[in-house]
Design a protein around this motif. Structure first.
Motif, PDB file in Angstrom:
ATOM      1  N   GLY A   1       0.806  -1.214   0.000  1.00 14.43           N
ATOM      2  CA  GLY A   1       0.000   0.000   0.000  1.00 14.43           C
ATOM      3  C   GLY A   1       0.842   1.267   0.000  1.00 14.43           C
ATOM      4  N   VAL A   2       0.268   2.317  -0.575  1.00 12.22           N
ATOM      5  CA  VAL A   2       0.999   3.574  -0.727  1.00 12.22           C
ATOM      6  C   VAL A   2       1.325   4.214   0.612  1.00 12.22           C
ATOM      7  CG1 VAL A   2       0.771   5.960  -1.521  1.00 12.22           C
ATOM      8  CG2 VAL A   2       0.134   4.097  -3.026  1.00 12.22           C
ATOM      9  N   ASP A   3       0.339   4.311   1.504  1.00 10.34           N
ATOM     10  CA  ASP A   3       0.544   5.046   2.757  1.00 10.34           C
ATOM     11  C   ASP A   3       1.630   4.410   3.616  1.00 10.34           C
ATOM     12  OD1 ASP A   3      -1.390   6.833   2.029  1.00 10.34           O
ATOM     13  OD2 ASP A   3      -3.006   5.804   3.104  1.00 10.34           O
ATOM     14  N   ALA A   4       1.636   3.073   3.691  1.00  6.87           N
ATOM     15  CA  ALA A   4       2.643   2.393   4.504  1.00  6.87           C
ATOM     16  C   ALA A   4       4.041   2.612   3.932  1.00  6.87           C
ATOM     17  CB  ALA A   4       2.339   0.903   4.593  1.00  6.87           C
TER      18      ALA A   4
ATOM     19  N   VAL B   1     -19.830   4.129   6.789  1.00  6.95           N
ATOM     20  CA  VAL B   1     -18.897   3.236   7.473  1.00  6.95           C
ATOM     21  C   VAL B   1     -18.932   3.535   8.964  1.00  6.95           C
ATOM     22  CG1 VAL B   1     -16.496   2.504   7.702  1.00  6.95           C
ATOM     23  CG2 VAL B   1     -17.390   3.124   5.455  1.00  6.95           C
ATOM     24  N   PHE B   2     -19.013   2.470   9.772  1.00  4.40           N
ATOM     25  CA  PHE B   2     -19.011   2.617  11.227  1.00  4.40           C
ATOM     26  C   PHE B   2     -17.925   1.738  11.831  1.00  4.40           C
ATOM     27  CE2 PHE B   2     -23.373   3.472   9.902  1.00  4.40           C
ATOM     28  CZ  PHE B   2     -23.620   4.681  10.523  1.00  4.40           C
TER      29      PHE B   2
ATOM     30  N   CYS C   1     -18.270  -1.926  10.149  1.00  2.98           N
ATOM     31  CA  CYS C   1     -19.311  -2.336   9.209  1.00  2.98           C
ATOM     32  C   CYS C   1     -19.551  -1.215   8.200  1.00  2.98           C
ATOM     33  CB  CYS C   1     -20.606  -2.697   9.934  1.00  2.98           C
ATOM     34  SG  CYS C   1     -21.342  -1.347  10.885  1.00  2.98           S
ATOM     35  N   ILE C   2     -20.187  -1.576   7.103  1.00  2.34           N
ATOM     36  CA  ILE C   2     -20.445  -0.619   6.037  1.00  2.34           C
ATOM     37  C   ILE C   2     -21.819  -0.888   5.429  1.00  2.34           C
ATOM     38  CG2 ILE C   2     -19.370  -2.080   4.268  1.00  2.34           C
ATOM     39  CD1 ILE C   2     -18.367   0.466   2.896  1.00  2.34           C
TER      40      ILE C   2
ATOM     41  N   ASP D   1     -11.044   1.956   2.794  1.00  6.25           N
ATOM     42  CA  ASP D   1     -10.187   1.692   1.635  1.00  6.25           C
ATOM     43  C   ASP D   1     -10.912   0.899   0.554  1.00  6.25           C
ATOM     44  OD1 ASP D   1      -8.166   3.002   2.926  1.00  6.25           O
ATOM     45  OD2 ASP D   1      -7.164   1.191   3.634  1.00  6.25           O
ATOM     46  N   SER D   2     -11.940   0.126   0.945  1.00  4.28           N
ATOM     47  CA  SER D   2     -12.663  -0.731  -0.008  1.00  4.28           C
ATOM     48  C   SER D   2     -13.985  -0.133  -0.455  1.00  4.28           C
ATOM     49  CB  SER D   2     -12.925  -2.106   0.632  1.00  4.28           C
ATOM     50  OG  SER D   2     -11.719  -2.743   0.982  1.00  4.28           O
ATOM     51  N   SER D   3     -14.314   1.060   0.027  1.00  3.06           N
ATOM     52  CA  SER D   3     -15.653   1.614  -0.214  1.00  3.06           C
ATOM     53  C   SER D   3     -15.908   1.874  -1.699  1.00  3.06           C
ATOM     54  CB  SER D   3     -15.846   2.901   0.593  1.00  3.06           C
ATOM     55  OG  SER D   3     -14.899   3.886   0.220  1.00  3.06           O
ATOM     56  N   GLU D   4     -14.912   2.400  -2.416  1.00  3.23           N
ATOM     57  CA  GLU D   4     -15.097   2.679  -3.844  1.00  3.23           C
ATOM     58  C   GLU D   4     -15.340   1.383  -4.618  1.00  3.23           C
ATOM     59  OE1 GLU D   4     -12.639   4.661  -7.600  1.00  3.23           O
ATOM     60  OE2 GLU D   4     -11.905   4.898  -5.556  1.00  3.23           O
TER      61      GLU D   4
END
Length: 383
Positions: free
Chosen positions: A156-159, A304-305, A326-327, A354-357
């Motif tokens: 991943g980019v951020d890491a 998202v919660f 959860c989403i 991260d998976s929402s899109e």
């Protein structure tokens, strides 16, 4: 490209590679540099690298089998050496290998360490951060040089961006794209260099994410095309989605003519590995008017919660079922909301954000398939 001019004694480099290009040419060049400087070489890796590495070693007039037979190059498991040890034991192991190399007449060691093992389910970012910082102590006290390899497609980019902040010496490699930065490089500041590399990485991650979505949607469409009713379509979709990401359970609520159903029953709910108390909690939220899906999802693609942010009965239900996040995603066709999909996860390293899109695009595909299925039923009067 002549990488030798970039390699220095007592310096640690971060090699940022990809699934398409593991940077074996750089690794081979580094081994060649290490041997020229009387370093014993170690390669810690958990992939089959022999064929590719041998090919690139031959380009620098070295033979893999000969190097290993003469004890100049040792290949060991990265996971065993790094992930399965504490920071201190890994530190001690590197010191031990250095001392053994010195006793054998080498001037030190050159280490290539593949960090794909850090991307497993037990990966701990704080551990890795502390480990990277402690590595500096080894290079201050012992004759060690090293390349740490991180795969952008898995890490991943951020890491990786965080790692490059810790270590200013890095090489980004993706096919013909190569970018090298060393501490003290006056061409760009470190911040400017990191910005350039981050743009490279963001573009790559976007392409990979889009490819992943299209492949998944193609697979999902193939699986759903054989189903004979809406229940089968949604049950299969839920199963495939949950088994493709770190979601452990889920359900779909179908709406009546773009409206939340007043009376929830089995016709309106399709579930996967779900418990009644979870569904009842969601029913209460909808029927109490806590939020209106039509209004909410005209502005947002998902909700998202995280359990840590909740309170009261909802928090108790999530804790009871070991739900960490959860989403809720709308299933839409054009401007109509056909229903909502709810998914949960027990994985503390998984992020629905991260998976929402990805999930939104998948649910829109499901919405289109439902609309087509209903149109087909109506046209041919299928009950």
């Amino acid at each position: 490209m002549d990488y030798d001019k970039y390699f220095q004694r007592g310096v640690r480099y971060t090699l940022i590679n990809t699934d398409d290009d593991y940077g074996y040419d750089i690794i081979a060049a580094y081994i060649s540099w290490g041997l020229k400087n009387n370093r014993k070489c170690y390669y810690f890796v958990d992939r089959d690298v022999l064929v590719n590495l041998d090919f690139y070693l031959k380009q620098v007039n070295l033979d893999l089998i000969e190097l290993m037979a003469n004890n100049k190059l040792t290949i060991q498991s990265s996971k065993m050496f790094f992930s399965n040890n504490s920071i201190n034991s890994t530190f001690d192991n590197i010191v031990r290998l250095t001392n053994e190399a010195l006793e054998d007449g080498y001037d030190g060691i050159a280490v290539i360490s593949d960090r794909e093992s850090f991307c497993h389910s037990d990966y701990d970012e704080q551990f890795l951060y502390n480990y990277e910082k402690q590595l500096d102590e080894i290079f201050d006290k012992y004759p060690v040089s090293a390349i740490s390899c991180y795969n952008i497609d898995k890490f991943g980019v951020d890491a990786i961006f965080a790692i490059t902040h810790l270590n200013p010496n890095f090489i980004y490699k993706n096919n013909d794209e190569v970018y090298v930065h060393l501490a003290g490089d006056e061409l760009f500041t470190k911040e400017e260099t990191l910005g350039i590399v981050q743009e490279f990485l963001k573009k790559r991650e976007k392409i990979l994410r889009e490819n992943k979505v299209y492949k998944f949607i193609s697979k999902l469409s193939g699986e759903l095309s054989y189903k004979k009713d809406e229940g089968e379509i949604l049950e299969t979709a839920l199963s495939i989605i949950c088994n493709s990401i770190s979601a452990n359970r889920g359900f779909v609520v179908l709406f009546n003519n773009n409206e939340v159903p007043k009376d929830f029953n089995s016709e309106h709910i399709i579930s996967y590995n779900i418990t009644e108390d979870i569904i009842n909690t969601y029913k209460q939220h909808l029927l109490s008017g806590l939020y209106d899906p039509k209004v909410t999802f005209s502005k947002l693609n998902c909700l998202v919660f995280n359990a840590r942010d909740l309170k009261g009965p909802t928090k108790e239900i999530m804790d009871k079922n070991n739900i960490l996040s959860c989403i809720t995603i709308p299933i839409k066709f054009n401007d109509d909301i056909l229903g909502c999909m709810w998914l949960s996860s027990q994985d503390k390293y998984f992020s629905f954000e991260d998976s929402s899109e990805f999930l939104y695009m998948v649910c829109q595909t499901i919405g289109k398939m439902l609309a087509e299925f209903r149109r087909y039923k109506k046209k041919y009067r299928i009950v």
